[in-house]
Design a protein around this motif. Structure first.
Motif, short mmCIF file in Angstrom:
data_model
loop_
_atom_site.label_atom_id
_atom_site.label_comp_id
_atom_site.label_asym_id
_atom_site.label_seq_id
_atom_site.Cartn_x
_atom_site.Cartn_y
_atom_site.Cartn_z
N LYS A 8 15.99 -2.83 1.85
CA LYS A 8 14.91 -3.54 1.14
C LYS A 8 14.09 -4.38 2.11
CE LYS A 8 15.73 -5.51 -2.81
NZ LYS A 8 16.34 -6.21 -3.95
N HIS A 9 14.75 -5.04 3.05
CA HIS A 9 14.07 -5.83 4.07
C HIS A 9 13.13 -4.95 4.89
CE1 HIS A 9 13.49 -8.50 7.52
NE2 HIS A 9 13.86 -7.47 8.27
N ASN A 10 13.61 -3.78 5.32
CA ASN A 10 12.79 -2.88 6.13
C ASN A 10 11.61 -2.32 5.35
OD1 ASN A 10 14.28 -3.23 8.46
ND2 ASN A 10 15.61 -1.49 8.06
N VAL A 11 11.79 -2.03 4.07
CA VAL A 11 10.68 -1.54 3.25
C VAL A 11 9.64 -2.65 3.09
CG1 VAL A 11 10.04 -0.83 0.91
CG2 VAL A 11 11.95 0.28 2.08
N CYS A 12 10.07 -3.86 2.86
CA CYS A 12 9.12 -4.98 2.76
C CYS A 12 8.35 -5.15 4.07
CB CYS A 12 9.84 -6.28 2.39
SG CYS A 12 10.40 -6.32 0.68
N ALA A 13 9.03 -5.04 5.19
CA ALA A 13 8.36 -5.15 6.50
C ALA A 13 7.35 -4.01 6.68
CB ALA A 13 9.40 -5.12 7.62
N ALA A 14 7.70 -2.81 6.25
CA ALA A 14 6.77 -1.68 6.35
C ALA A 14 5.55 -1.92 5.46
CB ALA A 14 7.48 -0.38 5.96
N GLN A 15 5.77 -2.49 4.27
CA GLN A 15 4.66 -2.75 3.37
C GLN A 15 3.74 -3.84 3.92
OE1 GLN A 15 7.09 -3.33 -0.14
NE2 GLN A 15 6.41 -1.38 -1.00
N GLU A 16 4.31 -4.77 4.66
CA GLU A 16 3.48 -5.79 5.32
C GLU A 16 2.63 -5.16 6.42
OE1 GLU A 16 2.89 -9.19 5.06
OE2 GLU A 16 3.80 -8.87 3.09
N ALA A 17 3.23 -4.23 7.16
CA ALA A 17 2.53 -3.61 8.29
C ALA A 17 1.49 -2.58 7.84
CB ALA A 17 3.55 -2.95 9.22
N TRP A 18 1.76 -1.87 6.74
CA TRP A 18 0.87 -0.82 6.27
C TRP A 18 0.47 -1.09 4.83
CZ3 TRP A 18 5.43 0.88 8.91
CH2 TRP A 18 5.17 1.31 10.23
N PRO A 19 -0.73 -1.63 4.63
CA PRO A 19 -1.19 -1.98 3.28
C PRO A 19 -1.14 -0.82 2.28
CG PRO A 19 -2.69 -2.85 4.93
CD PRO A 19 -1.70 -1.99 5.66
N GLU A 20 -1.32 0.41 2.75
CA GLU A 20 -1.30 1.55 1.82
C GLU A 20 0.06 1.73 1.15
OE1 GLU A 20 -0.82 3.26 6.04
OE2 GLU A 20 -2.04 1.72 5.09
N LEU A 21 1.09 1.11 1.68
CA LEU A 21 2.41 1.19 1.06
C LEU A 21 2.63 0.12 -0.01
CD1 LEU A 21 4.66 1.89 4.17
CD2 LEU A 21 3.74 3.54 2.55
N ARG A 22 1.68 -0.76 -0.21
CA ARG A 22 1.83 -1.86 -1.16
C ARG A 22 1.48 -1.49 -2.59
NH1 ARG A 22 -1.39 -6.05 2.48
NH2 ARG A 22 -0.10 -5.79 4.32
N ASN A 23 1.03 -0.27 -2.83
CA ASN A 23 0.56 0.11 -4.16
C ASN A 23 1.67 0.63 -5.07
OD1 ASN A 23 1.07 2.52 -3.01
ND2 ASN A 23 -1.01 3.32 -3.13
N GLY A 24 2.90 0.39 -4.73
CA GLY A 24 4.00 0.81 -5.58
C GLY A 24 4.49 2.22 -5.31
N ASN A 25 3.95 2.86 -4.27
CA ASN A 25 4.36 4.23 -3.95
C ASN A 25 5.68 4.29 -3.19
OD1 ASN A 25 2.21 5.39 -5.21
ND2 ASN A 25 0.95 5.44 -3.35
N LEU A 26 6.16 3.17 -2.74
CA LEU A 26 7.41 3.15 -1.99
C LEU A 26 8.33 2.13 -2.65
CD1 LEU A 26 8.96 4.09 0.56
CD2 LEU A 26 7.90 2.17 1.76
N SER A 27 9.50 2.59 -3.07
CA SER A 27 10.43 1.66 -3.70
C SER A 27 11.85 1.99 -3.27
CB SER A 27 10.31 1.70 -5.22
OG SER A 27 10.67 2.97 -5.71
#
Length: 153
Positions: A8-27
């Motif tokens: 979960k920590h790594n996914v949050c870090a990836a979402q911070e680095a890549w805005p396109e991952l913030r739209n709920g496509n990665l969980s």
């Protein structure tokens, strides 16, 4: 920090680095292979897992759970990073169960590398060399070809 919390920590870090991952496509979801009813109801494009099999019971449960998820998500595939020959009896059980449930499984080459030479067959060497493999697991489809190995060696 357990494995789930670290993921979960790594996914949050990836979402911070890549805005396109913030739209709920990665969980990230914690799943018991024995009960995937909640997961099977959701829409998935990919299931990702790494080194989750340590005993035959888990191999049987995962192989039984995958069709339930994949049948409600016909285009979904699973990418599984696995240490082959860590527990040959578990590998053999898993591949047999995938076959029994009619799932396709093939080993993928590492990106940018030539395919690895075939592993020795399971249960034939006392100390077979362990190696990391990426397994692509999916329902059979009209797009299947001869490159799909039902039971990787």
């Amino acid at each position: 920090f357990g494995a789930y919390q670290w993921l979960k920590h790594n996914v949050c870090a990836a979402q911070e680095a890549w805005p396109e991952l913030r739209n709920g496509n990665l969980s990230v979801r914690e799943v018991s292979f024995a009960d995937v009813s909640d997961v099977a109801r959701d829409r998935w494009d990919w299931l990702l897992a790494s080194d989750v099999l340590y005993e035959e019971e888990g191999a049987k449960e995962l192989a039984a759970a995958l069709p339930k998820i994949l049948k409600t998500n016909p285009h979904c595939k699973m990418l599984y990073a696995h240490t082959k020959h860590r527990y040959d009896h578990v590998d053999l059980c898993f591949f047999e169960e995938l076959n029994r449930f009619g799932l396709r499984c093939r080993e993928l080459p590492f990106p940018g590398e030539l395919p690895a030479p075939p592993s020795p067959p399971l249960m034939t060497e006392l100390f077979a060399t362990q190696r990391i493999v990426f397994l692509l697991i999916a329902l059979p489809s009209d797009e299947d070809d001869e490159s799909y190995d039902l039971l990787p060696s």
